[in-house]
Design a protein around this motif. Structure first.
Motif, PDB file in Angstrom:
ATOM      1  N   ASP A  50       0.825  -1.198   0.000  1.00 24.77           N
ATOM      2  CA  ASP A  50       0.000   0.000   0.000  1.00 24.77           C
ATOM      3  C   ASP A  50       0.868   1.260   0.000  1.00 24.77           C
ATOM      4  O   ASP A  50       1.805   1.381   0.799  1.00 24.77           O
ATOM      5  N   ALA A  51       0.514   2.209  -0.845  1.00 18.29           N
ATOM      6  CA  ALA A  51       1.235   3.479  -0.872  1.00 18.29           C
ATOM      7  C   ALA A  51       0.957   4.299   0.389  1.00 18.29           C
ATOM      8  O   ALA A  51       1.801   5.092   0.809  1.00 18.29           O
ATOM      9  N   THR A  52      -0.199   4.110   0.991  1.00 17.11           N
ATOM     10  CA  THR A  52      -0.543   4.780   2.242  1.00 17.11           C
ATOM     11  C   THR A  52      -1.014   3.752   3.253  1.00 17.11           C
ATOM     12  O   THR A  52      -1.307   2.600   2.907  1.00 17.11           O
ATOM     13  N   ALA A 119     -13.638  10.627  13.500  1.00 20.04           N
ATOM     14  CA  ALA A 119     -12.432  10.354  12.723  1.00 20.04           C
ATOM     15  C   ALA A 119     -12.550  10.936  11.317  1.00 20.04           C
ATOM     16  O   ALA A 119     -13.603  10.828  10.684  1.00 20.04           O
ATOM     17  N   ALA A 120     -11.480  11.558  10.840  1.00 24.34           N
ATOM     18  CA  ALA A 120     -11.449  12.116   9.492  1.00 24.34           C
ATOM     19  C   ALA A 120     -11.207  11.010   8.476  1.00 24.34           C
ATOM     20  O   ALA A 120     -10.303  10.186   8.642  1.00 24.34           O
ATOM     21  N   ASP A 121     -11.989  10.998   7.414  1.00 28.71           N
ATOM     22  CA  ASP A 121     -11.952   9.898   6.449  1.00 28.71           C
ATOM     23  C   ASP A 121     -10.594   9.670   5.819  1.00 28.71           C
ATOM     24  O   ASP A 121     -10.211   8.531   5.531  1.00 28.71           O
ATOM     25  N   ASP A 122      -9.834  10.759   5.567  1.00 29.09           N
ATOM     26  CA  ASP A 122      -8.567  10.612   4.841  1.00 29.09           C
ATOM     27  C   ASP A 122      -7.372  10.413   5.755  1.00 29.09           C
ATOM     28  O   ASP A 122      -6.228  10.357   5.283  1.00 29.09           O
ATOM     29  N   HIS A 123      -7.600  10.278   7.064  1.00 29.12           N
ATOM     30  CA  HIS A 123      -6.518  10.018   8.010  1.00 29.12           C
ATOM     31  C   HIS A 123      -6.330   8.507   8.188  1.00 29.12           C
ATOM     32  O   HIS A 123      -7.233   7.714   7.881  1.00 29.12           O
ATOM     33  N   PRO A 124      -5.175   8.079   8.680  1.00 26.52           N
ATOM     34  CA  PRO A 124      -4.994   6.649   8.958  1.00 26.52           C
ATOM     35  C   PRO A 124      -6.001   6.169   9.990  1.00 26.52           C
ATOM     36  O   PRO A 124      -6.306   6.886  10.956  1.00 26.52           O
ATOM     37  N   THR A 195      -2.767  12.775  14.191  1.00 26.48           N
ATOM     38  CA  THR A 195      -2.541  12.235  12.856  1.00 26.48           C
ATOM     39  C   THR A 195      -2.687  13.293  11.771  1.00 26.48           C
ATOM     40  O   THR A 195      -3.461  14.243  11.892  1.00 26.48           O
ATOM     41  N   ALA A 196      -1.943  13.099  10.697  1.00 19.75           N
ATOM     42  CA  ALA A 196      -2.091  13.867   9.463  1.00 19.75           C
ATOM     43  C   ALA A 196      -2.792  12.980   8.440  1.00 19.75           C
ATOM     44  O   ALA A 196      -2.831  11.751   8.585  1.00 19.75           O
ATOM     45  N   PRO A 197      -3.365  13.556   7.391  1.00 15.86           N
ATOM     46  CA  PRO A 197      -3.936  12.720   6.327  1.00 15.86           C
ATOM     47  C   PRO A 197      -2.911  11.699   5.827  1.00 15.86           C
ATOM     48  O   PRO A 197      -1.700  11.974   5.800  1.00 15.86           O
ATOM     49  N   ALA A 198      -3.385  10.531   5.454  1.00 11.33           N
ATOM     50  CA  ALA A 198      -2.478   9.446   5.055  1.00 11.33           C
ATOM     51  C   ALA A 198      -1.597   9.840   3.877  1.00 11.33           C
ATOM     52  O   ALA A 198      -0.445   9.419   3.787  1.00 11.33           O
ATOM     53  N   ARG A 199      -2.124  10.655   2.984  1.00 11.65           N
ATOM     54  CA  ARG A 199      -1.342  11.086   1.822  1.00 11.65           C
ATOM     55  C   ARG A 199      -0.798  12.494   2.096  1.00 11.65           C
ATOM     56  O   ARG A 199      -1.249  13.484   1.523  1.00 11.65           O
ATOM     57  N   SER A 200       0.152  12.581   3.013  1.00 14.98           N
ATOM     58  CA  SER A 200       0.790  13.847   3.376  1.00 14.98           C
ATOM     59  C   SER A 200       2.297  13.740   3.193  1.00 14.98           C
ATOM     60  O   SER A 200       2.855  12.643   3.209  1.00 14.98           O
ATOM     61  N   TYR A 201       2.950  14.861   3.046  1.00 14.17           N
ATOM     62  CA  TYR A 201       4.393  14.948   2.854  1.00 14.17           C
ATOM     63  C   TYR A 201       4.791  14.278   1.535  1.00 14.17           C
ATOM     64  O   TYR A 201       3.942  13.748   0.802  1.00 14.17           O
ATOM     65  N   ASN A 204       8.360   8.426  -0.564  1.00 11.21           N
ATOM     66  CA  ASN A 204       9.734   8.004  -0.822  1.00 11.21           C
ATOM     67  C   ASN A 204       9.889   7.550  -2.268  1.00 11.21           C
ATOM     68  O   ASN A 204       8.937   7.636  -3.066  1.00 11.21           O
ATOM     69  N   ASP A 205      11.039   7.051  -2.619  1.00 11.74           N
ATOM     70  CA  ASP A 205      11.313   6.746  -4.028  1.00 11.74           C
ATOM     71  C   ASP A 205      10.528   5.553  -4.565  1.00 11.74           C
ATOM     72  O   ASP A 205      10.487   5.348  -5.778  1.00 11.74           O
ATOM     73  N   TYR A 206       9.912   4.760  -3.699  1.00 11.69           N
ATOM     74  CA  TYR A 206       9.010   3.702  -4.155  1.00 11.69           C
ATOM     75  C   TYR A 206       7.559   4.164  -4.176  1.00 11.69           C
ATOM     76  O   TYR A 206       6.675   3.409  -4.585  1.00 11.69           O
ATOM     77  N   GLY A 207       7.303   5.379  -3.701  1.00  3.29           N
ATOM     78  CA  GLY A 207       5.946   5.906  -3.702  1.00  3.29           C
ATOM     79  C   GLY A 207       5.182   5.710  -2.416  1.00  3.29           C
ATOM     80  O   GLY A 207       3.957   5.910  -2.390  1.00  3.29           O
ATOM     81  N   LEU A 208       5.862   5.349  -1.321  1.00  2.00           N
ATOM     82  CA  LEU A 208       5.193   5.183  -0.033  1.00  2.00           C
ATOM     83  C   LEU A 208       5.089   6.525   0.685  1.00  2.00           C
ATOM     84  O   LEU A 208       6.088   7.240   0.827  1.00  2.00           O
ATOM     85  N   TYR A 209       3.884   6.831   1.143  1.00  2.00           N
ATOM     86  CA  TYR A 209       3.668   8.016   1.955  1.00  2.00           C
ATOM     87  C   TYR A 209       3.828   7.683   3.434  1.00  2.00           C
ATOM     88  O   TYR A 209       3.236   6.717   3.931  1.00  2.00           O
ATOM     89  N   GLN A 210       4.631   8.471   4.117  1.00  2.00           N
ATOM     90  CA  GLN A 210       4.786   8.419   5.569  1.00  2.00           C
ATOM     91  C   GLN A 210       5.061   7.022   6.127  1.00  2.00           C
ATOM     92  O   GLN A 210       4.369   6.566   7.032  1.00  2.00           O
TER      93      GLN A 210
END
Length: 286
Positions: A50-52, A119-124, A195-201, A204-210
């Protein structure tokens, strides 16, 4: 409960090529009980991860399809950081040795700070135990990553680095960790108290967020501080038995003064039925 329905896993995927990498702490940053050494070679085939982390929205779809109740819901409480507890929440107890963790009645994946919170939907998704993560995997036709798969993916093809981006923290915050004086003052310089949204920051070079910071992530393996000394070269799966499961990546509570585990090599563990406001998961394709 037994999961019989099969759902659709909607988390975007990142591809990790087959490779041999050096697993473990080359900087001696960790503490001995964590077992981050010896550094050892690990060879893995290619896989999709999973990317997130799995989000609240993803987990809600699973619950709606199956009627699953998490262990936090069954027990009636879960662990919430003391500065994050929703006003009016009932405190069921305090965690021994870590008084900043409070057992909050009604805290769960949908109510992360207590029963009046949302809980916010886009957070982990958080407040999910290892068993709860496994239940999602069964429904989604997925599995939790092995500890080796997790570290390989987090490194993003950059060998033996402290963080996914390099060896030092840049001036611009690259991940969601604690700023201030732990555990009493969080200045939230990175923009987030919890928590921050899962797709934040930046990924990495494989496409994984956080892969580091934000939330701890459950892995498939049992935890042992001595496992690295006997780990096989090919696709290690961890000890055959244990009392706690591996968690990786650190969380929004990590700070050098107490927990510097927001590193590629850092490892920790918790019992499979435990849930907290800073632990979630991502999955791997079968």
């Amino acid at each position: 409960m037994q999961i019989t329905a099969r759902g659709r896993h909607r988390v975007p995927q990142a591809s990790v090529p087959g490779q041999t990498f050096a697993m473990g702490d080359v900087f001696s940053d960790g503490v001995r009980p964590d077992g981050e050494q010896p550094v050892h070679p690990v060879r893995l085939p290619a896989y999709e991860i999973d990317a997130t982390t799995v989000t609240v929205s993803d987990y809600r779809e699973f619950v709606a399809a199956t009627g699953y109740r998490t262990e936090a819901e069954t027990y009636g409480w879960s662990a919430v950081f003391h500065l994050a507890v929703a006003e009016g929440s009932e405190i069921a107890g305090r965690m021994a040795g870590t008084p900043w963790w409070l057992g909050v009645s009604g805290a769960d994946w949908a109510h992360p700070a207590g029963p009046t919170s949302t809980a916010a939907d886009d957070h982990p998704v958080v407040h999910v135990s290892w068993n709860d993560a496994q239940a999602y995997c069964t429904w989604a036709g997925r599995r939790l990553p092995t500890e080796a798969e997790w570290e390989c993916a987090a490194r993003g093809g950059k060998p033996s680095q402290r963080y996914p981006w390099g060896d030092t923290l840049p001036a611009e915050w690259p991940c969601n960790i604690w700023q201030g004086t732990f555990p009493t003052v969080n200045t939230a310089d990175d923009g987030w108290v919890t928590t921050a949204p899962a797709r934040s920051y930046e990924p990495n070079d494989y496409g994984l967020y956080q892969p580091i910071g934000n939330v701890w992530e459950w892995c498939a393996d049992w935890f042992s501080p001595s496992y690295y000394a006997v780990s096989p070269l090919d696709d290690p799966r961890g000890p055959k038995t244990g009392a706690a499961r591996v968690i990786r990546g650190g969380s929004y509570l990590c700070h050098d003064s107490y927990c510097n585990r927001y590193r590629n090599a850092a490892r920790s563990a918790n019992t499979p039925d435990s849930s907290t406001g800073n632990t979630g998961f991502r999955t791997v394709a079968l």
